[in-house]
Write an enzyme that holds these catalytic residues in place. Structure first.
Site, PDB file in Angstrom:
ATOM      1  N   LYS A   1       0.848  -1.081   0.138  1.00 50.93           N
ATOM      2  CA  LYS A   1      -0.018   0.060  -0.067  1.00 50.93           C
ATOM      3  C   LYS A   1       0.945   1.177   0.007  1.00 50.93           C
ATOM      4  O   LYS A   1       1.620   1.619   0.734  1.00 50.93           O
ATOM      5  CB  LYS A   1      -0.933   0.080   1.280  1.00 50.93           C
ATOM      6  CG  LYS A   1      -2.077   0.951   1.093  1.00 50.93           C
ATOM      7  CD  LYS A   1      -3.079   0.278  -0.091  1.00 50.93           C
ATOM      8  CE  LYS A   1      -4.415   1.124   0.240  1.00 50.93           C
ATOM      9  NZ  LYS A   1      -5.485   0.449  -0.897  1.00 50.93           N
TER      10      LYS A   1
ATOM     11  N   THR B   1      -3.980  -5.043   0.490  1.00 50.52           N
ATOM     12  CA  THR B   1      -3.350  -3.602   0.715  1.00 50.52           C
ATOM     13  C   THR B   1      -4.316  -2.880   1.514  1.00 50.52           C
ATOM     14  O   THR B   1      -3.830  -2.077   2.249  1.00 50.52           O
ATOM     15  CB  THR B   1      -3.009  -3.071  -0.475  1.00 50.52           C
ATOM     16  OG1 THR B   1      -4.320  -2.762  -1.138  1.00 50.52           O
ATOM     17  CG2 THR B   1      -2.061  -3.920  -1.432  1.00 50.52           C
TER      18      THR B   1
ATOM     19  N   HIS C   1      22.124  26.456 -10.378  1.00 48.49           N
ATOM     20  CA  HIS C   1      23.030  27.475 -10.904  1.00 48.49           C
ATOM     21  C   HIS C   1      22.588  28.815 -10.862  1.00 48.49           C
ATOM     22  O   HIS C   1      21.399  29.290 -11.038  1.00 48.49           O
ATOM     23  CB  HIS C   1      23.225  27.241 -12.303  1.00 48.49           C
ATOM     24  CG  HIS C   1      23.932  25.800 -12.828  1.00 48.49           C
ATOM     25  ND1 HIS C   1      25.192  25.444 -12.530  1.00 48.49           N
ATOM     26  CD2 HIS C   1      23.341  24.787 -13.104  1.00 48.49           C
ATOM     27  CE1 HIS C   1      25.436  24.094 -12.921  1.00 48.49           C
ATOM     28  NE2 HIS C   1      24.341  23.718 -13.252  1.00 48.49           N
TER      29      HIS C   1
END
Length: 291
Positions: A12, A57, A246
């Site tokens: 799950k 689940t 950057h």
């Protein structure tokens, strides 16, 4: 040619659970996202649809909520260990459990009551636990979304070049990154100060970033990992992912203005991605810990 079932697991994903401890006037929040993956002797469900070995689940989700109610959530690591040890004994077919817990921080609102909170920035704490039926366990703690910047004390020059190289060397640049760090514990004690350990590692990562005069983000990565290992003997390996955020100095000459390294464009992509592991030379075998 024969066809066979390979490695597999099921579980799950992303069960959100919030536990509020209401002891006294000052409440305490634990806000987590839990993922469970189980593996073992599950060939029958794959090959014939026989589900006798499958713990649903939905049951796994319910267990997360029940454990939060019964035991509370002391830390991401401890909660993951409780769940993983439970699931390895849930059915005879389950041999291994992997539990991942992400923990989202909430700060108390200054001057407000003990039940008023504001969600902390983008930083997320997490823990991954692997547990076998025989009780062997591996714990990896982590942090993500930790954005840091040094506005000086960073250079980048002396690098390799070819016909496609246009990057100019620099002796003074902004160094910024979003830290994703994970660290592996050498053992799982019965009682562990997980919160203290997490705070100490986080502090070490920040101190090393701030205190390292950097000639490359790779050098900074090694300094950060080394600091964690030097300060925490119970940790044997640190893995770091550092995207280079950057910052390019803006050309202000069309406006007849000088840019004395003060105005920058923060580029979000493409970006350099620096990844690496720092570990003790006697670190025990990681087993499935990083999976």
């Amino acid at each position: 040619m024969s066809i066979v079932l390979g490695p597999n697991r099921y579980g799950k994903a992303e069960t959100r659970v919030v536990r509020v401890d209401r002891d006294g006037a000052r409440h305490r929040i634990k806000d987590c996202n839990v993922g469970v993956s189980l593996s073992g002797d599950l060939h029958r469900t794959h090959l014939s649809g026989d589900n006798r070995d499958v713990l649903p689940t939905d049951t796994q989700k319910n267990t997360v909520y029940a454990f939060a109610a019964k035991y509370g959530i002391a830390s991401a690591e401890e909660f993951a260990l409780l769940l993983a040890r439970h699931f390895t004994g849930a059915t005879p077919a389950i041999r291994h459990a992997r539990v991942v817990v992400e923990e989202y921080a909430w700060d108390r609102i200054p001057g407000a009551s003990g039940h008023s909170f504001a969600r902390s920035g983008g930083e997320v704490r997490d823990a991954t636990v692997h547990c076998d039926r025989d009780g062997a366990a591996h714990v990896v703690s982590g942090i993500g979304g930790l954005v840091v910047m040094n506005t000086t004390d960073s250079e980048f020059h002396g690098f390799a070049g070819d016909e496609y190289t246009t990057l100019a060397p620099t002796r003074d640049r902004i160094l910024a990154t979003e830290v994703r760090a994970r660290w592996r514990h050498t053992a799982v004690p019965d009682r562990a100060g997980w919160d203290d350990s997490y705070r100490k590692v986080r502090s070490g990562l920040l101190d090393a970033f701030a205190q390292t005069y950097s000639f490359s983000l790779q050098q900074t990565l090694y300094a950060m990992g080394s600091r964690v290992l030097a300060d925490n003997p119970e940790i044997c390996e640190v893995r770091l992912t550092l995207p280079n955020r950057h910052h390019f100095a803006v050309d202000l000459s069309p406006f007849r203005l000088d840019n004395d390294n003060r105005v920058f464009h923060a580029a979000d992509r493409p970006y350099g991605l620096i990844e690496g592991s720092v570990l003790r030379d006697d670190a025990p075998d990681a087993g499935p810990a990083w999976e």
